[in-house]
Write an enzyme that holds these catalytic residues in place. Structure first.
Site, mmCIF file in Angstrom:
data_model
loop_
_atom_site.group_PDB
_atom_site.id
_atom_site.type_symbol
_atom_site.label_atom_id
_atom_site.label_comp_id
_atom_site.label_asym_id
_atom_site.label_seq_id
_atom_site.Cartn_x
_atom_site.Cartn_y
_atom_site.Cartn_z
ATOM 1 N N ALA A 99 -3.362 6.351 5.254
ATOM 2 C CA ALA A 99 -3.104 5.518 4.070
ATOM 3 C C ALA A 99 -4.446 5.095 3.494
ATOM 4 O O ALA A 99 -5.385 4.817 4.244
ATOM 5 C CB ALA A 99 -2.279 4.295 4.465
ATOM 6 N N LYS A 148 0.815 5.772 -3.226
ATOM 7 C CA LYS A 148 0.937 4.490 -2.520
ATOM 8 C C LYS A 148 0.653 3.365 -3.513
ATOM 9 O O LYS A 148 -0.425 3.317 -4.118
ATOM 10 C CB LYS A 148 -0.085 4.448 -1.371
ATOM 11 C CG LYS A 148 -0.216 3.072 -0.747
ATOM 12 C CD LYS A 148 -1.230 3.020 0.381
ATOM 13 C CE LYS A 148 -1.421 1.581 0.836
ATOM 14 N NZ LYS A 148 -2.440 1.439 1.872
#
Ligand code: FAD
Length: 486
Positions: A56, A84
């Site tokens: 991430a 994201k």
């Protein structure tokens, strides 16, 4: 006369090593040209695996990919990437009725409108009725609808709504490895078995397992948690953050999407009994893992708790345990060695900051690039910046625990009551009992602005639970925004 550095040796072929190679190569141009002024070599062990997690990111990744001339489409396809929009924190706090709260720390933050800070406005008019981030950021609604940050057909890298990416770490490292090699970065797959130092302690050569002596000028240590050169050879002390943060282990596994037609656009962090579980949705699978404290759970207990949490979504693959060295080196740059990535330091991945820190460290190195005299002022400034960045991230992660209000497990009580709170954060936490976080409160803001602090405080509903209401609420005046123009 100053003598320029003509070669950089990077040791380690994980995300840190290859990102260092990519950013430095972009800085020095095409290294295949006969008049190239720099030679970059990356040496990686064929025997020591990379850490294999770290999927991430934060929004700076867009800039990095763009500046390196990587097409966003190619990146998505190669790395099974997804968008994201922020991080959803589930079960970290309870409201004043004891009900668990979910909140989002988005990349698209509420801002000042017409001179009024929206957090102040919210506390006066919306608190208790609506969620702060839901009111003022599109990230929550987009996340709930499984949507990305931009309409189909929008230009690559456009950012109408702040976002970053989820990516497959192994594929990402391979992608940038291939790009770097095509642009002239030399790649050697061998173990470094010995490090030679000159009479002043500078690293002068590396002994490689098969081809022998490799002479060095500037060395970048990207060897992971063990810090092969910076700690084992240069003996630079490692400053542990264990007095501030309890989690020192993780276990990771990959699972299929429960519903492949729905691709979440938020990273999820779910609080468990002795830590928290990350859930990073890639295009083709989910990466998930439990970050926990060994003082509160054995590996077996953590494994059972994690598997129970995964329930039917677990595919039977045993999670891999990863011990974590949490803290930073006293100095990242020592003589002619610069430690980047896990060898430089690491803070638990709650806000997905490590790849960003690699990125910033290499950019700063490029900005303060030395000659062969390695001037102290360059090294000192670099060390000051990198240390501050680690401390800034540490403070923001500590905030999540210091403001936790769960009482249902010893871990959460200890995280709040037994661990130290860094001085700057402790001072601000006192301040924020009476005023919401504002831009004058933080001395450095490389990564976390006051808006991110607002998102956490208001997300955790601290002004409804533990803190007194900021004073303007009592006298009814919404403060004019004195910060505008600063
Ligand atoms: P490694 O991947 O460990 O690579 C070390 C390299 O050094 C390897 O290539 C190895 O072969 C080489 N090496 C070692 N010894 C030798 C030797 N003797 N000779 C030659 N080569 C050698 N970051 C994020 O940004 N987002 C996240 O969501 C995130 N999640 C994480 C979750 C966990 C549980 C952990 C532990 C980390 C996470 N990170 C995250 C951090 C991220 O994984 C790392 O910052 C990133 O992968 C960089 O690792 P590295 O390259 O420094 O080290």
């Amino acid at each position: 006369m100053s003598e320029p550095i003509k070669s950089i040796t990077i040791v380690g072929g994980g995300t840190a090593g290859w990102m260092a190679a990519l950013i430095l190569q972009s800085n020095f141009g095409d290294l295949t040209r006969p008049d190239a002024k720099m030679k970059i070599t990356l040496i990686e062990s064929p025997n020591v695996p990379t850490v294999g997690v770290g999927e991430a990111t934060v929004p700076n990744m867009l800039r990095t990919l763009r500046m390196a001339g990587i097409s966003e489409q190619d990146f998505f396809k190669t790395c099974n990437a997804s968008f994201k929009l922020g991080v959803l924190f589930a079960n970290w706090n309870v409201d004043r009725n004891g009900k668990q709260i979910d909140y989002v720390n988005p990349f698209a933050h509420p801002q000042v409108i017409a001179g009024v800070d929206l957090a102040d406005y919210y506390l006066q008019y919306g608190a208790g009725k609506h969620d702060f981030i839901q009111c003022f950021s599109p990230a929550v609604a987009l996340g709930e609808a499984f949507k990305g940050p931009r309409p189909l057909g929008e230009k690559a890298y456009a950012m109408p709504v702040g976002h970053a990416y989820h990516l497959d770490a192994g594929r990402f490292a391979n992608m940038i490895r291939d790009i770097c090699k095509s642009r002239g970065v030399q790649h050697i797959e061998e173990d470094v078995v010995h490090v030679e130092q000159d009479e002043n302690g500078y690293v002068s050569a590396l002994q490689l397992a098969e081809t022998g002596r490799h002479e060095t000028e500037l060395v970048i240590d990207c060897t992971g948690f063990k810090g092969l050169i910076i700690n084992e050879v240069m003996k630079e002390p490692f400053i542990s953050y264990s007095n501030f943060l309890a989690n020192d282990r993780a276990m990771a596994v990959q699972i299929p999407h429960p519903d492949p037609t729905k691709l979440p656009s938020l990273t999820r962090s779910y609080a468990l009994g002795a830590g928290w579980v990350w859930r990073v949705p890639l295009y083709n699978r989910i990466g998930t893992g439990y970050v926990y404290s060994s003082a509160h759970r054995t590996d077996e207990e953590a494994r059972d708790e994690f598997i129970a949490h995964l329930g039917d979504t677990w595919n039977g693959v045993e999670p891999r345990v990863i011990p974590m060295r949490v803290g930073r080196n006293r100095n990242a740059w020592v003589k002619n060695v610069v430690a980047v990535g896990l060898s430089g330091g690491f803070i638990e991945p709650l806000e997905s900051t490590a790849i960003h820190m690699i990125d910033m460290s290499i950019r700063w190195l490029a900005s303060y690039f030395p000659d062969k005299s390695y001037p102290d002022p360059l090294r000192d400034r670099y060390n000051k910046l990198t240390s501050k960045l680690y401390d800034e991230v540490r403070d923001f992660i500590c905030l999540h625990y210091a403001l936790g209000n769960r009482t249902d497990s010893q871990y959460w009580i200890d995280a709040r009551e037994e661990l130290e709170v860094p001085d700057r954060l402790a001072e601000n936490l006192e301040l924020w009992r009476y005023a919401v976080p504002g831009p004058l409160d933080l001395e450095t803001e490389v990564l976390f602005s006051y808006a991110t602090y607002q998102a956490v405080l208001l997300g955790k509903q601290v002004y409804n639970t533990d803190y007194p209401a900021p004073s303007f609420r009592r006298n009814g005046n919404l403060p004019a925004n004195l910060w505008q123009g600063y």
